[in-house]
Design a protein around this motif. Structure first.
Motif, PDB file in Angstrom:
ATOM      1  N   LEU A 175       3.263  -0.728  18.880  1.00  0.00           N
ATOM      2  CA  LEU A 175       1.660  -0.312  19.657  1.00  0.00           C
ATOM      3  C   LEU A 175       1.613  -0.354  21.031  1.00  0.00           C
ATOM      4  N   ALA A 176       1.993  -1.612  21.412  1.00  0.00           N
ATOM      5  CA  ALA A 176       2.003  -1.956  22.924  1.00  0.00           C
ATOM      6  C   ALA A 176       2.643  -1.060  23.835  1.00  0.00           C
ATOM      7  N   VAL A 221       8.642   0.415   4.861  1.00  0.00           N
ATOM      8  CA  VAL A 221       7.292  -0.101   5.620  1.00  0.00           C
ATOM      9  C   VAL A 221       8.128  -1.040   6.731  1.00  0.00           C
ATOM     10  N   ASN A 222       7.731  -1.059   8.088  1.00  0.00           N
ATOM     11  CA  ASN A 222       8.126  -1.830   9.021  1.00  0.00           C
ATOM     12  C   ASN A 222       6.731  -2.434   9.992  1.00  0.00           C
ATOM     13  N   ILE A 223       6.540  -3.737   9.365  1.00  0.00           N
ATOM     14  CA  ILE A 223       5.195  -3.944   9.940  1.00  0.00           C
ATOM     15  C   ILE A 223       5.333  -4.071  11.263  1.00  0.00           C
ATOM     16  N   GLY A 224       4.120  -3.647  12.055  1.00  0.00           N
ATOM     17  CA  GLY A 224       4.027  -3.850  13.729  1.00  0.00           C
ATOM     18  C   GLY A 224       4.722  -2.646  14.345  1.00  0.00           C
ATOM     19  N   CYS A 225       5.335  -1.736  13.622  1.00  0.00           N
ATOM     20  CA  CYS A 225       5.977  -0.717  14.601  1.00  0.00           C
ATOM     21  C   CYS A 225       5.218   0.578  14.049  1.00  0.00           C
TER      22      CYS A 225
END
Length: 165
Positions: free
Chosen positions: A84-85, A131-135
């Motif tokens: 996200l960043a 699912v790939n958390i944070g991407c």
């Protein structure tokens, strides 16, 4: 298995590997890279065409070249990927343009030449990723979910120029 697609014309936009070919349909695959598509279908009775779903004139030209159709399938995708960043607006806009606006414009330009009992099939690809958390760009990520929820929940009413419902 029946031959429901025998003598039908099927346009597959995006990665349409093998779809409808075994059923005796006239298959036209279309994407941004005609040479890559032609290579993928070398030796098969499949026509490769060029189209950019983010460009209305490209879609209109494809519809004019192809003529009457029975089915249009869109698997086109351009996912915004990464953390996200690091997300850039242009990547998110391309994702929406390719996955939401593009297929809607395909329906617009092919609707008037769709044979009776024809169909538009818009694949979301929701089940294609773990699912790939944070991407971003994978199932569960915001941009991916937003573009695909449109495809999962929308019904395009084509006959008589009715509005999207």
């Amino acid at each position: 298995m029946g031959h429901a697609l025998h003598d039908k014309t099927v346009v597959v936009v995006g990665c349409g590997s093998g779809i409808a070919h075994d059923e005796g349909a006239r298959v036209i695959v279309a994407g941004r890279d005609e040479a890559k598509l032609a290579d993928a279908y070398d030796g098969l009775d499949v026509t490769a065409e060029t189209v950019d779903v983010t460009d209305d004139s490209s879609i209109r030209t494809l519809a004019e070249r192809v003529g009457p159709v029975d089915h249009v399938v869109s698997t086109a995708s351009a996912r915004a990927r990464g953390k996200l960043a690091d997300l850039e607006r242009k990547n998110l806009q391309l994702s929406f343009d390719t996955k939401v606006i593009g297929p809607t414009m395909l329906a617009k330009h092919f609707a008037q030449q769709m044979n009776p009992d024809g169909s538009f099939v818009l694949f979301s690809g929701v089940n294609a990723f773990k699912v790939n958390i944070g991407c971003l760009g994978v199932a569960g990520a915001v941009p991916f979910a937003m573009t695909n929820s449109f495809l999962t929940g929308v019904t395009l009413k084509i006959d008589g120029g009715e509005p999207l419902t």
